[in-house]
Design a protein around this motif. Structure first.
Motif, mmCIF file in Angstrom:
data_model
loop_
_atom_site.group_PDB
_atom_site.id
_atom_site.type_symbol
_atom_site.label_atom_id
_atom_site.label_comp_id
_atom_site.label_asym_id
_atom_site.label_seq_id
_atom_site.Cartn_x
_atom_site.Cartn_y
_atom_site.Cartn_z
ATOM 1 N N ALA A 22 0.831 -1.203 0.000
ATOM 2 C CA ALA A 22 0.000 0.000 0.000
ATOM 3 C C ALA A 22 0.864 1.249 0.000
ATOM 4 O O ALA A 22 1.910 1.296 0.660
ATOM 5 N N PRO A 23 0.482 2.278 -0.733
ATOM 6 C CA PRO A 23 1.268 3.511 -0.759
ATOM 7 C C PRO A 23 1.217 4.236 0.573
ATOM 8 O O PRO A 23 0.296 4.033 1.382
ATOM 9 N N GLY A 24 2.198 5.092 0.811
ATOM 10 C CA GLY A 24 2.211 5.880 2.034
ATOM 11 C C GLY A 24 1.014 6.814 2.107
ATOM 12 O O GLY A 24 0.559 7.348 1.098
ATOM 13 N N ARG A 25 0.501 7.017 3.303
ATOM 14 C CA ARG A 25 -0.642 7.899 3.513
ATOM 15 C C ARG A 25 -0.221 9.358 3.329
ATOM 16 O O ARG A 25 0.858 9.771 3.742
ATOM 17 N N LEU A 26 -1.111 10.138 2.759
ATOM 18 C CA LEU A 26 -0.941 11.582 2.743
ATOM 19 C C LEU A 26 -1.546 12.213 3.988
ATOM 20 O O LEU A 26 -0.971 13.138 4.568
ATOM 21 N N THR A 27 -2.700 11.724 4.403
ATOM 22 C CA THR A 27 -3.376 12.282 5.579
ATOM 23 C C THR A 27 -3.922 11.167 6.456
ATOM 24 O O THR A 27 -4.812 10.434 6.026
#
Length: 320
Positions: A67-72
Motif C-alpha cells: 500500500a502507498p504511504g498515507r498523505l493524511t
C-alpha cells in the motif's frame, strides 16, 4: 463536524442528506471541488453533507506491504474536512465483512438503511463493492428504485494532468514539495504527539521533538519545516523524516529540530508543514559524521529561510 464511527452510531439527525464516497487521501484540490459540490447540494436538499470514507484504506487492508504511504491520517483528514465545512464524516471500518458486500448490499445497508440519502455525488471513475463491481450506472438504477438521485463530477486537471493522490505521492517521492503544495492547495503537513526518544539528537547538540508515524510516510529525507505549536505560534526548523539508518532505526519517525528555540515539547501535539526538501536519508559511518552533516543541514535551512524572508517579507509563512 460530526465524526460517525460505523453504521451503528448513525443518529436520526444524520440521515436524509447528501453524501459522497471515497478515501479522500490528501483532501487535494480535486477532492475539494467535489466537497464544494457536496455542500452546495446539501444546501439545496436541506440535509446534512456527509463524507463516507474507510479506515484503514482498502489497499492497506488487502496488501499492507504494498500500500502507498498515507498523505493524511484520519485525525488530519477530519480536521481538513471540518475546515472545509462538511457536516459529518461517516468512517466505516474496512474489514472482511465490509469487503464482502456486493454493490447492491452496500447500497442497501449504507446508503439507504444507514443514511437514508436523498442525493449522492461520486467521482467519474468511482467503483465500489466486492470485486469493484459497482459503478455509476448501478448507483443510478438503485437510486431510481430507492428514491435518491446520483451525479458524477469530472476530474480536476492542471498543466501536469489530473490532480490526484498518486501525483502528489510521486511529487513527494522526488522531493518536489512545490508541486505537492500546488496539487493539495496547501502545504504538505504531518502532525502528531511528541514522544520520548533515545536522546541521540540532544547528545549531538541538536535536540529534536520526535513524532512516531503510524504508517509509512509518502516521502523521506531532510526537510526545512514550519512547526505550529499548540498555542498557535509557528516556528521554523529542520526535520528528518524516515527510519534513521545511521542508528539502525526501523520504525518511521519524524524528528524536528526547532531553530533558535528551547523548551519542553513532550506530550504536545505539533503540526509540521514541509516546506523545502534538502536531501535524502543517508547512512553515516559514525555519530560524529552524522553531527557534522546535521550542522550543514541547519546551515542550509537557515539560508533557505533567509531567502524566503527576503522574498516574502516575513520569516514564517503561516498558511497551513
Amino acid at each position: 463536524m460530526r465524526l460517525i464511527r460505523g453504521l451503528h452510531n448513525i443518529r436520526p439527525s444524520a440521515r436524509g442528506g447528501v453524501a459522497t464516497i471515497g478515501n479522500f487521501d490528501g483532501v487535494h484540490r480535486g477532492h475539494q471541488a467535489m466537497l464544494q459540490r457536496l455542500r452546495d447540494r446539501a444546501a439545496e436538499f436541506g440535509g446534512p453533507s456527509t463524507v463516507i470514507s474507510f479506515e484503514p484504506h482498502p489497499r492497506e487492508f488487502f496488501s499492507p506491504e504494498e500500500a502507498p504511504g498515507r498523505l493524511t491520517p484520519l485525525r488530519d483528514k477530519v480536521a481538513i474536512l471540518a475546515r472545509l465545512g462538511c457536516d459529518q464524516l461517516l468512517c466505516l471500518p474496512f474489514n472482511r465483512k465490509l469487503a464482502s458486500l456486493d454493490a447492491e448490499a452496500f447500497i442497501g445497508r449504507v446508503l439507504v438503511d444507514g443514511l437514508g440519502i436523498r442525493h449522492l455525488i461520486v467521482g467519474d471513475d468511482f467503483r465500489f463493492g466486492r470485486g469493484r463491481c459497482g459503478d455509476f450506472q448501478v448507483l443510478a438504477q438503485a437510486g431510481a428504485v430507492s428514491g435518491f438521485s446520483v451525479e458524477d463530477t469530472p476530474t480536476v486537471d492542471d498543466a501536469g494532468g489530473r490532480v490526484s493522490s498518486t501525483r502528489i505521492r510521486e511529487a513527494l517521492s522526488r522531493g518536489d514539495l512545490a508541486v505537492a503544495e500546488r496539487l493539495l492547495g496547501r502545504p504538505y503537513v504531518l502532525s502528531g504527539r511528541v514522544i520520548n526518544g533515545d536522546r541521540i539528537g540532544r547528545d549531538l547538540g541538536f535536540p529534536t521533538a520526535n513524532i512516531a508515524l503510524p504508517r509509512r510516510p509518502a516521502m523521506e529525507g531532510i526537510v526545512v519545516v514550519d512547526v505550529r505549536l499548540p498555542d498557535g505560534e509557528i516556528r521554523p526548523g529542520v526535520a528528518s523524516l524516515g527510519t534513521r539508518p545511521t542508528v539502525n532505526g526501523t520504525r518511521p519517525l519524524l524528528e524536528v529540530y526547532l531553530l533558535d528555540w528551547s523548551g519542553n515539547l513532550y506530550g504536545l501535539h505539533l503540526q509540521v508543514a514541509l516546506r523545502h526538501w534538502l536531501r535524502g536519508q543517508e547512512h553515516y559511518p559514525d555519530l560524529n559524521a552524522l553531527k557534522q552533516q546535521i550542522a550543514r543541514d541547519v546551515e542550509n535551512s537557515r539560508a533557505w529561510l533567509a531567502a524566503r524572508q527576503q522574498t516574502a517579507g516575513h520569516s514564517v509563512i503561516s498558511d497551513f
